[in-house]
Design a protein around this motif. Structure first.
Motif, PDB file in Angstrom:
ATOM      1  N   ILE A   1       0.837  -1.200   0.000  1.00 52.96           N
ATOM      2  CA  ILE A   1       0.000   0.000   0.000  1.00 52.96           C
ATOM      3  C   ILE A   1       0.873   1.251   0.000  1.00 52.96           C
ATOM      4  O   ILE A   1       0.589   2.227  -0.707  1.00 52.96           O
ATOM      5  N   ALA A   2       1.951   1.217   0.797  1.00 56.63           N
ATOM      6  CA  ALA A   2       2.877   2.357   0.821  1.00 56.63           C
ATOM      7  C   ALA A   2       3.503   2.583  -0.557  1.00 56.63           C
ATOM      8  O   ALA A   2       3.684   3.730  -0.995  1.00 56.63           O
ATOM      9  N   LYS A   3       3.802   1.495  -1.244  1.00 55.09           N
ATOM     10  CA  LYS A   3       4.367   1.596  -2.602  1.00 55.09           C
ATOM     11  C   LYS A   3       3.373   2.277  -3.538  1.00 55.09           C
ATOM     12  O   LYS A   3       3.749   3.150  -4.344  1.00 55.09           O
ATOM     13  N   ALA A   4       2.090   1.903  -3.417  1.00 54.31           N
ATOM     14  CA  ALA A   4       1.055   2.531  -4.244  1.00 54.31           C
ATOM     15  C   ALA A   4       0.947   4.019  -3.927  1.00 54.31           C
ATOM     16  O   ALA A   4       0.821   4.851  -4.829  1.00 54.31           O
ATOM     17  N   LEU A   5       0.994   4.378  -2.649  1.00 50.77           N
ATOM     18  CA  LEU A   5       0.914   5.793  -2.267  1.00 50.77           C
ATOM     19  C   LEU A   5       2.114   6.569  -2.790  1.00 50.77           C
ATOM     20  O   LEU A   5       1.990   7.738  -3.183  1.00 50.77           O
ATOM     21  N   SER A   6       3.283   5.934  -2.807  1.00 43.99           N
ATOM     22  CA  SER A   6       4.484   6.614  -3.311  1.00 43.99           C
ATOM     23  C   SER A   6       4.372   6.922  -4.792  1.00 43.99           C
ATOM     24  O   SER A   6       5.067   7.805  -5.312  1.00 43.99           O
ATOM     25  N   GLN A   7       3.493   6.175  -5.487  1.00 45.35           N
ATOM     26  CA  GLN A   7       3.266   6.398  -6.924  1.00 45.35           C
ATOM     27  C   GLN A   7       2.093   7.335  -7.163  1.00 45.35           C
ATOM     28  O   GLN A   7       1.621   7.469  -8.288  1.00 45.35           O
ATOM     29  N   ASN A   8       1.627   7.991  -6.068  1.00 45.17           N
ATOM     30  CA  ASN A   8       0.492   8.923  -6.136  1.00 45.17           C
ATOM     31  C   ASN A   8      -0.774   8.247  -6.643  1.00 45.17           C
ATOM     32  O   ASN A   8      -1.540   8.826  -7.424  1.00 45.17           O
ATOM     33  N   ALA A   9      -0.991   7.007  -6.190  1.00 45.88           N
ATOM     34  CA  ALA A   9      -2.203   6.284  -6.579  1.00 45.88           C
ATOM     35  C   ALA A   9      -3.437   6.998  -6.050  1.00 45.88           C
ATOM     36  O   ALA A   9      -3.474   7.453  -4.910  1.00 45.88           O
ATOM     37  N   LYS A  10      -4.434   7.083  -6.904  1.00 47.91           N
ATOM     38  CA  LYS A  10      -5.716   7.686  -6.526  1.00 47.91           C
ATOM     39  C   LYS A  10      -6.838   6.652  -6.510  1.00 47.91           C
ATOM     40  O   LYS A  10      -7.882   6.868  -5.913  1.00 47.91           O
ATOM     41  N   ILE A  11      -6.601   5.554  -7.224  1.00 44.70           N
ATOM     42  CA  ILE A  11      -7.537   4.427  -7.235  1.00 44.70           C
ATOM     43  C   ILE A  11      -6.744   3.182  -6.859  1.00 44.70           C
ATOM     44  O   ILE A  11      -5.762   2.844  -7.521  1.00 44.70           O
ATOM     45  N   LEU A  12      -7.165   2.519  -5.800  1.00 49.33           N
ATOM     46  CA  LEU A  12      -6.443   1.341  -5.325  1.00 49.33           C
ATOM     47  C   LEU A  12      -7.377   0.138  -5.372  1.00 49.33           C
ATOM     48  O   LEU A  12      -8.457   0.144  -4.774  1.00 49.33           O
ATOM     49  N   VAL A  13      -6.961  -0.889  -6.095  1.00 47.34           N
ATOM     50  CA  VAL A  13      -7.718  -2.131  -6.188  1.00 47.34           C
ATOM     51  C   VAL A  13      -7.080  -3.147  -5.260  1.00 47.34           C
ATOM     52  O   VAL A  13      -5.880  -3.428  -5.346  1.00 47.34           O
ATOM     53  N   LEU A  14      -7.868  -3.703  -4.339  1.00 43.47           N
ATOM     54  CA  LEU A  14      -7.393  -4.715  -3.399  1.00 43.47           C
ATOM     55  C   LEU A  14      -8.044  -6.043  -3.757  1.00 43.47           C
ATOM     56  O   LEU A  14      -9.264  -6.196  -3.661  1.00 43.47           O
ATOM     57  N   ASP A  15      -7.233  -7.010  -4.178  1.00 40.23           N
ATOM     58  CA  ASP A  15      -7.729  -8.300  -4.638  1.00 40.23           C
ATOM     59  C   ASP A  15      -7.583  -9.334  -3.519  1.00 40.23           C
ATOM     60  O   ASP A  15      -6.474  -9.764  -3.201  1.00 40.23           O
ATOM     61  N   GLU A  16      -8.699  -9.712  -2.914  1.00 45.12           N
ATOM     62  CA  GLU A  16      -8.729 -10.701  -1.827  1.00 45.12           C
ATOM     63  C   GLU A  16      -7.692 -10.387  -0.748  1.00 45.12           C
ATOM     64  O   GLU A  16      -6.857 -11.236  -0.405  1.00 45.12           O
ATOM     65  N   PRO A  17      -7.700  -9.183  -0.177  1.00 44.06           N
ATOM     66  CA  PRO A  17      -6.655  -8.839   0.795  1.00 44.06           C
ATOM     67  C   PRO A  17      -6.703  -9.655   2.067  1.00 44.06           C
ATOM     68  O   PRO A  17      -5.682  -9.852   2.727  1.00 44.06           O
ATOM     69  N   SER A  18      -7.884 -10.160   2.444  1.00 37.01           N
ATOM     70  CA  SER A  18      -8.007 -10.863   3.721  1.00 37.01           C
ATOM     71  C   SER A  18      -7.506 -12.291   3.659  1.00 37.01           C
ATOM     72  O   SER A  18      -7.429 -12.960   4.695  1.00 37.01           O
ATOM     73  N   ALA A  19      -7.160 -12.783   2.461  1.00 37.28           N
ATOM     74  CA  ALA A  19      -6.732 -14.178   2.343  1.00 37.28           C
ATOM     75  C   ALA A  19      -5.487 -14.464   3.171  1.00 37.28           C
ATOM     76  O   ALA A  19      -5.231 -15.603   3.548  1.00 37.28           O
ATOM     77  N   VAL A  20      -4.689 -13.421   3.463  1.00 36.18           N
ATOM     78  CA  VAL A  20      -3.441 -13.619   4.197  1.00 36.18           C
ATOM     79  C   VAL A  20      -3.468 -12.921   5.556  1.00 36.18           C
ATOM     80  O   VAL A  20      -2.447 -12.827   6.222  1.00 36.18           O
ATOM     81  N   LEU A  21      -4.633 -12.434   5.982  1.00 37.39           N
ATOM     82  CA  LEU A  21      -4.712 -11.639   7.206  1.00 37.39           C
ATOM     83  C   LEU A  21      -5.580 -12.305   8.264  1.00 37.39           C
ATOM     84  O   LEU A  21      -6.573 -12.956   7.950  1.00 37.39           O
ATOM     85  N   GLY A  22      -5.206 -12.121   9.524  1.00 39.51           N
ATOM     86  CA  GLY A  22      -6.059 -12.509  10.635  1.00 39.51           C
ATOM     87  C   GLY A  22      -7.081 -11.422  10.909  1.00 39.51           C
ATOM     88  O   GLY A  22      -7.063 -10.354  10.293  1.00 39.51           O
TER      89      GLY A  22
END
Length: 503
Positions: free
Chosen positions: A156-177
């Motif tokens: 996410i930090a990498k996306a912000l460093s690229q001045n992302a304005k639209i962020l697509v999150l693909d199944e983010p919870s698959a690796v999260l508690g």
């Protein structure tokens, strides 16, 4: 003075064809500034293809794309990234041997006036972005030493460093508690309040209701509905996704428990503390609890994958804990691991290879692998478990998540397992494929008298499928609940220590 457009994204009449199939058929999607749009649908609905068109990886055969009110006539991954579109995939794309700062600015490292890399600026800027997200991660830390959740923060930090304005999150919870997921939600809410827009792709419906403003449902390459999330209920959303009611998702059970197949008492190791469970013929027994409670470790210890000790053990007549998963298999006790791709399958090998590998003697003649016998064996299990594949020679890594999971089950059934230890049976699987897996498990228990112990983070599937369930907390089994006593409230009270429930 011109007013800023409220629209972040508009994709109109997007059509994409591949040989023999129309992957997208006149799809429309819109996204406002600061909005969180949930994009849901079964595997094969067209979500990934649509996002690949948005990212510039694919080109649409028909349709128009506009970003922030400006029509985009030509797309490429680099151009779309420069225009503010970033996608974070389920499989994180980081260089593990590099530092956090190096990953964030990979290919774009800041330079000094002399043209050398400005390491101080890279570290300072990376630290500032991470701090903006509300985390304390040292930019000089090597990524491979970070938890999966922190690696996602780096993405996410990498996306912000690229001045992302639209962020697509693909199944983010698959690796999260659960706790990590709440932190991610807090980041999404903070960034959306600052004007960033999100497309959130998930199979877990509770996340859709928790984080999104609107929900768009796709099926068979078409949009079947778009509604404000607060106007939807779970049953309506499932009906839109798969064309049937939520009540039809869990199969009716004809369970009749027989004799005990496996029993363990006083199971302990570095995580487990005197855990005791049993499973009988024809039973599906659930194991649930919060992340870190020891659920996966319980199954791994019983299967022989982790070292442990027990005061009592009886596994199909075997009186001591298995020393390895191979020993467990030889005693007809099989483990379906949580990470099926890394631990349950040879993803670069064929479906037939994966089904037969656990007991090759079933596909050999005179000690030599026999093609006709392997083909017959593979086709039998492909039919029995309804594995959707062109043929037994298809590479298993090309199959959907649900069909990969069925291949793991087929492998263990070929090994003639009578006890299945299944860790997160439907993780990363769409709602339609979940229904098929539920039916397979119900048939194995009810018709073939297999004993199943099932770990799941999804309480509805524990309640909808299991005859009994054990609740774990801090490595201990703290509660056993009958089918009649199972409710989400009772399970969560036991899991959190709020109340001890008598079943």
């Amino acid at each position: 003075m011109a007013t800023q457009s409220a629209s972040a994204l508009s994709m109109t009449n997007i059509t994409k064809r591949f040989p023999g199939v129309t992957a997208l058929d006149g799809v429309n999607i819109s996204l406002d500034r600061g909005e969180v749009l949930a994009l849901v649908g079964e595997n094969g609905a067209g979500k990934s293809t649509l996002m690949k068109i948005l990212s510039g990886a694919y080109k649409a055969d028909e349709g128009e794309i506009s970003l922030f009110g400006t029509r985009v006539d030509y797309t490429s991954p680099l151009l779309m990234m420069r225009m503010g579109v970033a996608i974070i995939y389920q499989e994180l794309l980081l260089a593990p041997h590099l530092t956090v700062a190096e990953n964030i600015y990979l290919g774009r490292m800041p330079r000094t006036p002399l043209g050398t890399i400005d390491w101080a600026k890279a570290r300072a800027d990376a630290g500032a972005i991470i701090e903006r997200l509300g985390f304390d991660i040292d930019p000089t830390t090597t990524v491979e030493t970070l938890s999966v959740a922190y690696r996602q923060i780096v993405e996410i930090a990498k996306a912000l460093s690229q001045n992302a304005k639209i962020l697509v999150l693909d199944e983010p919870s698959a690796v999260l508690g659960d706790a990590e997921l709440e932190k991610l939600f807090a980041i999404i809410r903070r960034l959306s309040s600052e004007g960033m827009s999100f497309i959130y792709i998930s199979h877990r419906l509770e996340e859709v209701f928790a984080i999104s403003n609107r929900t768009q449902v796709m099926r068979d390459g078409k949009v079947v509905g778009v509604k404000a999330t607060k106007e939807l209920d779970r049953n309506e959303l499932v009906r839109m996704m798969v064309g049937r009611e939520l009540s039809d998702v869990y199969p009716s059970r004809q369970s009749s428990a027989g004799e005990t197949l496996l029993e363990v008492a006083g199971l302990s190791n570095r995580v487990l503390k005197d855990a005791s469970i049993y499973v009988r013929e024809g039973e599906i027994v659930g194991v649930c609890g919060l992340a870190g409670a020891g659920r996966s470790e319980l199954l791994r210890a019983i299967a022989g994958a982790d070292e442990a000790r027990a005061s009592h053990f009886n596994g199909l007549g075997f009186r001591s804990l298995f020393s390895s998963p191979r020993k467990g298999l030889s005693r007809r006790v099989g483990l379906v691991p949580e990470d099926r791709r890394k631990q349950g399958l040879f993803v670069d090998q064929s479906v037939g290879f994966n089904i037969s590998i656990a007991k090759l003697s079933n596909a050999t003649t005179g000690g030599v692998l026999a093609g006709p016998k392997e083909k017959e064996l593979a086709q039998r299990y492909m039919s029995r478990l309804r594995i959707k594949t062109p043929n037994k020679d298809e590479i298993v890594g090309n199959l959907s998540g649900g069909n990969q999971q069925k291949c793991v089950l087929a492998k263990l059934l070929n090994a003639e397992c009578r006890v299945l230890l299944i860790d997160e049976p439907t993780r990363g699987v769409d709602i339609g494929a979940k229904r098929e897996i539920y039916q397979v498990l119900a048939d194995l228990a009810d018709r073939e008298c297999v004993g199943i112990v099932m770990v799941s983070s999804e309480l509805p599937e524990i309640i909808g499928l299991c005859d009994r369930t054990y609740v774990m907390r801090n490595g201990e089994v703290v509660q056993e609940l009958s089918r009649e006593a199972m409710t989400e409230e009772r399970i969560m009270m036991a899991a959190t220590g709020s109340e001890m429930v008598e079943a």
